[in-house]
Scaffold this motif. Structure first.
Motif, PDB file in Angstrom:
ATOM      1  N   GLY A  28      -5.023  -1.453   1.362  1.00 34.47           N
ATOM      2  CA  GLY A  28      -5.475  -1.044   2.332  1.00 34.47           C
ATOM      3  C   GLY A  28      -6.227  -1.702   3.213  1.00 34.47           C
ATOM      4  O   GLY A  28      -7.417  -2.107   2.780  1.00 34.47           O
ATOM      5  N   HIS A  83      -2.440   1.535  -5.634  1.00 32.89           N
ATOM      6  CA  HIS A  83      -1.691   0.438  -4.603  1.00 32.89           C
ATOM      7  C   HIS A  83      -2.167   0.676  -3.214  1.00 32.89           C
ATOM      8  O   HIS A  83      -2.581  -0.224  -2.542  1.00 32.89           O
ATOM      9  CB  HIS A  83      -0.424   0.607  -4.536  1.00 32.89           C
ATOM     10  N   ARG A  84      -2.552   2.075  -2.884  1.00 31.73           N
ATOM     11  CA  ARG A  84      -2.808   2.278  -1.455  1.00 31.73           C
ATOM     12  C   ARG A  84      -4.321   1.857  -1.421  1.00 31.73           C
ATOM     13  O   ARG A  84      -4.736   1.117  -0.385  1.00 31.73           O
ATOM     14  CB  ARG A  84      -2.834   3.950  -1.278  1.00 31.73           C
ATOM     15  N   PRO A  96       3.647   3.807  -4.377  1.00 32.80           N
ATOM     16  CA  PRO A  96       2.970   4.508  -5.463  1.00 32.80           C
ATOM     17  C   PRO A  96       3.336   3.815  -6.647  1.00 32.80           C
ATOM     18  O   PRO A  96       2.358   4.188  -7.578  1.00 32.80           O
ATOM     19  CB  PRO A  96       3.172   6.048  -5.022  1.00 32.80           C
ATOM     20  N   THR A 155      -9.528   0.622   3.387  1.00 39.33           N
ATOM     21  CA  THR A 155     -10.143   0.771   1.826  1.00 39.33           C
ATOM     22  C   THR A 155     -10.583  -0.522   1.458  1.00 39.33           C
ATOM     23  O   THR A 155     -11.454  -0.425   0.455  1.00 39.33           O
ATOM     24  CB  THR A 155      -8.915   1.334   0.872  1.00 39.33           C
ATOM     25  N   ALA A 178      -2.877   6.614  -6.360  1.00 44.58           N
ATOM     26  CA  ALA A 178      -3.212   6.040  -4.949  1.00 44.58           C
ATOM     27  C   ALA A 178      -3.636   4.406  -5.264  1.00 44.58           C
ATOM     28  O   ALA A 178      -4.331   3.877  -4.263  1.00 44.58           O
ATOM     29  CB  ALA A 178      -4.107   6.789  -4.400  1.00 44.58           C
ATOM     30  N   ALA A 237       0.802  -1.180  -0.048  1.00 44.24           N
ATOM     31  CA  ALA A 237       0.020  -0.108  -0.109  1.00 44.24           C
ATOM     32  C   ALA A 237       0.952   1.353   0.080  1.00 44.24           C
ATOM     33  O   ALA A 237       0.430   2.541  -0.419  1.00 44.24           O
ATOM     34  CB  ALA A 237      -0.960  -0.109   1.330  1.00 44.24           C
ATOM     35  N   GLY A 238       2.110   1.217   0.559  1.00 43.88           N
ATOM     36  CA  GLY A 238       3.098   2.234   0.569  1.00 43.88           C
ATOM     37  C   GLY A 238       3.858   2.533  -0.620  1.00 43.88           C
ATOM     38  O   GLY A 238       4.728   3.565  -0.695  1.00 43.88           O
TER      39      GLY A 238
END
Length: 415
Positions: free
Chosen positions: A236, A231-232, A164, A239, A229, A161-162
């Motif tokens: 997450g 991947h975030r 990008p 999310t 965003a 998630a971190g």
């Protein structure tokens, strides 16, 4: 294996360590206190549902095919979305039934059962991968011990998630464990939050709060959405929470309805009628709609699409739970897919990704990779079941005999 009767699950939980009996009734002269969470049934409707086991088999095979032949099923990752909704449903149904019966949730016992079910098999896969990274000079295992360490503590999704840009090589060899991280983080937080709701709110209010929680991740994804965003949003735990919470909402709804409630009959009627179209829609998504990677569908899927998929998945789950005589239940309840879903689907998910990459590194390509990958994955899952998972259920015969009906039901929540 026959489905345990609901009363068997209830009895097993009442006798289990870490779950206290309900407090004695107040004397007749005392003013009775309104119990928190009143209005929920302690019966786990139908016990273990063979159709849900069959659904897990279909979902895990779909994910494996997607990882081998993404052009064949570009939306095959929808199998993970189905898993999420099913997990939220099964876990919440058991937790609500326990609270309705005993007035509490044995959090320590819950976390121990989750660890016994998921942890050892995961650690075994991570250890084997880490050892092979040292022993074999293959591309798959180059630095795989780092990915194994991250997977063992269920943080692969947080690392991904971190990132990008394109995913780094840090988690590549065990990238599929991102979804297990999402589930583990949900299992850690949700029982605590659910317990707070059950203690301090009436059943109808609990239902409203869970419905509100289902919508919040959609709003949050809409705020976050940007191509950078992706991947975030995809990895997450916050999310993706709505997909698990939709399953939880279904469990809360069913726990609110007694067997003679006309609303349950209405729900059964519509779930049965919509199950076929819902399955067809999930199949269409897998066949035609790419969910991962850059595509024109991204703004839709990464905002409202995850919730919509969860609602469709919940429709299937409701039909399989409520309509055992309908054709989807008959089809998915047959012995082979039900047995695989009950006993092997978690191991298949764990091992398929490193197995497929290993076969590819060894020169198995083209039309041979999919059948070879499925067969080798099944063998690895059988070994995991026979050598790691099943022996743990026999390690403490008396204690596990008490818990086994509950553990068996909880297997439906594991990938």
């Amino acid at each position: 294996m026959s489905t345990p009767h609901a009363s068997t699950v209830d009895e097993a939980t009442e006798q289990s360590p870490g779950v206290r009996a309900a407090p004695p009734l107040a004397p007749s002269s005392a003013q009775p206190r309104r119990p928190a969470g009143r209005g929920f049934s302690s019966a786990s409707r139908g016990g273990r549902v063979a159709g849900l086991d069959g659904l897990r088999t279909v979902a895990v095979v779909l994910v494996i095919v997607y990882h081998v032949e993404p052009d064949l099923v570009p939306g095959g990752s929808v199998g993970v979305d189905v898993f999420f909704t099913l997990s939220g449903f099964v876990i919440t149904r058991l937790l609500v039934a326990e609270y309705a019966r005993t007035g509490r949730i044995g959090l320590g016992a819950f976390y121990r059962r989750r660890w016994r079910r998921l942890g050892p098999a995961m650690l075994a896969m991570c250890v084997v991968t880490a050892l092979l990274s040292v022993a074999l000079p293959l591309p798959l295992f180059d630095g795989a011990w780092v990915a194994a360490a991250l997977a063992a503590v269920s943080v692969v999704n947080l690392v991904r998630a971190g990132e990008p840009g394109p995913y780094s090589d840090l988690t590549t060899s065990l990238a599929h464990t991102w979804s297990l991280g999402v589930e583990e983080q949900f299992y850690l937080a949700w029982p605590l939050l659910l317990l707070v709701l059950l203690r301090h709110a009436a059943a109808r209010t609990v239902l409203v709060w869970v419905a509100v929680l289902c919508v919040l991740p959609v709003i949050w994804r809409t705020v976050l959405w940007d191509p950078t965003a992706a991947h975030r949003i995809y990895n997450g735990p916050d999310t993706r929470a709505d997909q698990l919470l939709v399953g939880a909402l279904l469990a809360v709804v069913l726990a609110r309805l007694r067997a003679d409630d006309p609303r349950l009959a209405l729900l059964r009627h519509w779930a049965g009628r919509l199950c076929g179209p819902a399955l067809a829609l999930l199949g269409l998504i897998a066949w035609q709609i790419p969910i991962t990677g850059a595509s024109g569908w991204n703004p839709v899927w990464y905002t409202v699409g995850f919730l919509a998929t969860a609602v469709v998945s919940a429709t299937v789950v409701a039909a399989l739970d409520l309509c055992p005589r309908a054709w989807p239940s008959h089809l998915l309840s047959t012995s082979a897919p039900a047995w695989v879903g009950r006993n092997l689907s978690y191991g298949m998910y764990l091992w398929h990704y490193p197995v497929i990459r290993l076969l590819s590194d060894l020169g198995v390509h083209g039309d041979r990779l999919l059948p070879a990958g499925l067969a080798t994955t099944a063998v690895a899952a059988l070994a995991s079941y026979a050598l790691v998972e099943r022996p743990l259920l026999r390690r403490d015969p008396i204690r596990m005999r008490r818990w086994e009906p509950v553990v068996a039901a909880e297997r439906s929540s594991a990938l």
